[in-house]
Motif scaffolding. Sequence first.
Motif, PDB file in Angstrom:
ATOM      1  N   GLU A 141      30.247 -26.906  51.053  1.00 35.14           N
ATOM      2  CA  GLU A 141      30.425 -27.201  49.635  1.00 35.14           C
ATOM      3  C   GLU A 141      31.807 -26.800  49.153  1.00 35.14           C
ATOM      4  OE1 GLU A 141      27.349 -25.567  47.251  1.00 35.14           O
ATOM      5  OE2 GLU A 141      25.808 -26.917  48.035  1.00 35.14           O
ATOM      6  N   ASN A 142      32.420 -25.830  49.833  1.00 37.90           N
ATOM      7  CA  ASN A 142      33.789 -25.420  49.521  1.00 37.90           C
ATOM      8  C   ASN A 142      34.382 -24.789  50.768  1.00 37.90           C
ATOM      9  OD1 ASN A 142      32.895 -22.621  49.568  1.00 37.90           O
ATOM     10  ND2 ASN A 142      32.068 -22.986  47.520  1.00 37.90           N
ATOM     11  N   LEU A 226      36.806 -30.982  49.678  1.00 35.05           N
ATOM     12  CA  LEU A 226      37.047 -29.541  49.759  1.00 35.05           C
ATOM     13  C   LEU A 226      38.415 -29.180  49.201  1.00 35.05           C
ATOM     14  CD1 LEU A 226      35.657 -28.756  53.331  1.00 35.05           C
ATOM     15  CD2 LEU A 226      34.441 -28.833  51.141  1.00 35.05           C
ATOM     16  N   ARG A 401      33.806 -24.897  39.579  1.00 36.13           N
ATOM     17  CA  ARG A 401      33.445 -24.952  40.991  1.00 36.13           C
ATOM     18  C   ARG A 401      34.501 -24.248  41.823  1.00 36.13           C
ATOM     19  NH1 ARG A 401      32.355 -30.445  44.587  1.00 36.13           N
ATOM     20  NH2 ARG A 401      32.248 -29.414  46.610  1.00 36.13           N
ATOM     21  N   GLU A 402      34.048 -23.377  42.725  1.00 37.02           N
ATOM     22  CA  GLU A 402      34.990 -22.637  43.559  1.00 37.02           C
ATOM     23  C   GLU A 402      35.630 -23.552  44.614  1.00 37.02           C
ATOM     24  OE1 GLU A 402      33.544 -19.069  45.281  1.00 37.02           O
ATOM     25  OE2 GLU A 402      33.087 -18.118  43.354  1.00 37.02           O
ATOM     26  N   VAL A 403      36.940 -23.370  44.779  1.00 38.62           N
ATOM     27  CA  VAL A 403      37.671 -24.063  45.835  1.00 38.62           C
ATOM     28  C   VAL A 403      37.762 -23.174  47.064  1.00 38.62           C
ATOM     29  CG1 VAL A 403      39.884 -25.090  46.481  1.00 38.62           C
ATOM     30  CG2 VAL A 403      39.002 -25.383  44.148  1.00 38.62           C
TER      31      VAL A 403
END
Length: 522
Positions: A141-142, A226, A401-403
């Motif tokens: 997801e990241n 991503l 959203r975290e990168v």
Amino acid sequence: MKKKGTGALLLLVLGAAILIGIKLLLPGFIDEQQVNTSDAVKIKGKVRLALDNWIGYFPLRSNEMKTLMRRGGWNLVWTDDKADYHTRMEQLHKGEIDIAVATVDSYLLNGAEFNFPGSIIAVIDESKGGDAIVAHKEKAENLDSLKGKNNLRIAFTPNSPSHYLLKAAADHFNVPELVSTQHSKRIETEGSEGALKKLLAGKADIAVLWEPDVSRALAEKDIVKLLGTEDTAQLIVDILLVSRDFMQDQPEAVEVLLRSYFRVLKKYRDNPDLLEKDVVEETGLPTKTAQAMLHGVSWVSLLDNCENWFGITHPGGQARELISDTIESAAATLVNVGDFTSSPIPDQNPYRLLKSSFLQGLYTEGINGFTKPGAKAVGQGTDSLTTPFLAMDTAVWERMREVGTLKIEPIIFQHGSSELDLFAEEVVGKIVTRLEHYPHFRIVVKGHTGLRGDAVQNKALSQQRANSVAAFLQKKFHIDPNRIQAIGYGADRPLQQLPGESKRTYEHRLLRVEIVLVREEF
């Protein structure tokens, strides 16, 4: 009788020699006559350029460019080498071409073998969405979710600019799994389309693509991005290289080339519909595909080249030298991922790879139709650290959203203290070289404590330490306060203890401050 025979033989040999000479020299005479009796006499010589079909190079290979070069007295001849950077550098070294394009990282990677045969005279463009790392949602997801995973199948085109995006992500976010053969299976393809096919067929978990394949991948519901170059700065940077010999022998040709190029660039900037039309006609691509490709590139104007990349400005003006910083940053990444054992930059001096005098001349004299030095150009680049951000409330921050978490050395605080000492400030300052590459992401500073002690006090202390780091970034480097959020978690989010790790080492590792990049969901 013998004398007569000998004389006849000599006459025969002489006649044959004359005929051969005429046959050999006649085309040259005809060619010279043809040139001298036509407008071709205005052409002073030929400029040989090597490039590929990357959309960022389109202005260089356009008919507009050829026309302006001819008007300047030079015939521009370009060849498409299918992005074979190694051969491109070898040809530049051997004098088989005069001008070449490359990315900064590819020049360092391939030019070192040939003692860096060209000087960088201008920055052409930056990839701004043209390249991306994408993955199946169930696999990642990241970037952080890749850490510690084994047997990842990664499809990419080796030695391409997008391959460097993979290396940079591995280095900057501390995700060696992206480049390590011990943790992942490398699936090498001959282009972005091949990597996309592997991804969609389920034969790859992650793929590194460029447009229009990025858009095609993201059209699938189970594919997520991503990291894309639309959220990077000074990372994948295309440059214009000129042979050192050609530069010394034909400086006028180099000047004409740059002058013509920036005029073409301005024409297309002022007439985007014309650019789109010419791209569609040249490539034969559908309009929507051409638009996606054009959206992924940001061309660098003359003023941006001078004032933001090469440190050239008018008296009293302010300028930056992003190109030297980019060279050093790329060299560090290539060392960190194992391409080099030490920096390939000659004598550790990036200026040995640059030649700014041609830009200086254009900037000083001005080009007809361009903004004069000292005036502010529309769309002029801004400092990637001081980019302004809109204020957001807590609810919006929570939806970010975290990168990924940037790699950073431990920030040491004195026991029970939240003040940064000189050593801690130096550690925080080092993170800025990485932040400069990602001007579009917001920053979350996360403070953590060990497991011992009062939970309320731990959370308060971790908040104070996160606040100190955020405040230092704002004060020292002028990062917009709206861009940063500081959160103290206390002991609520402990790390996992590693196999064989001592309790003392584990507890020391828990005392940490993390710099996490996040982005908004649209």
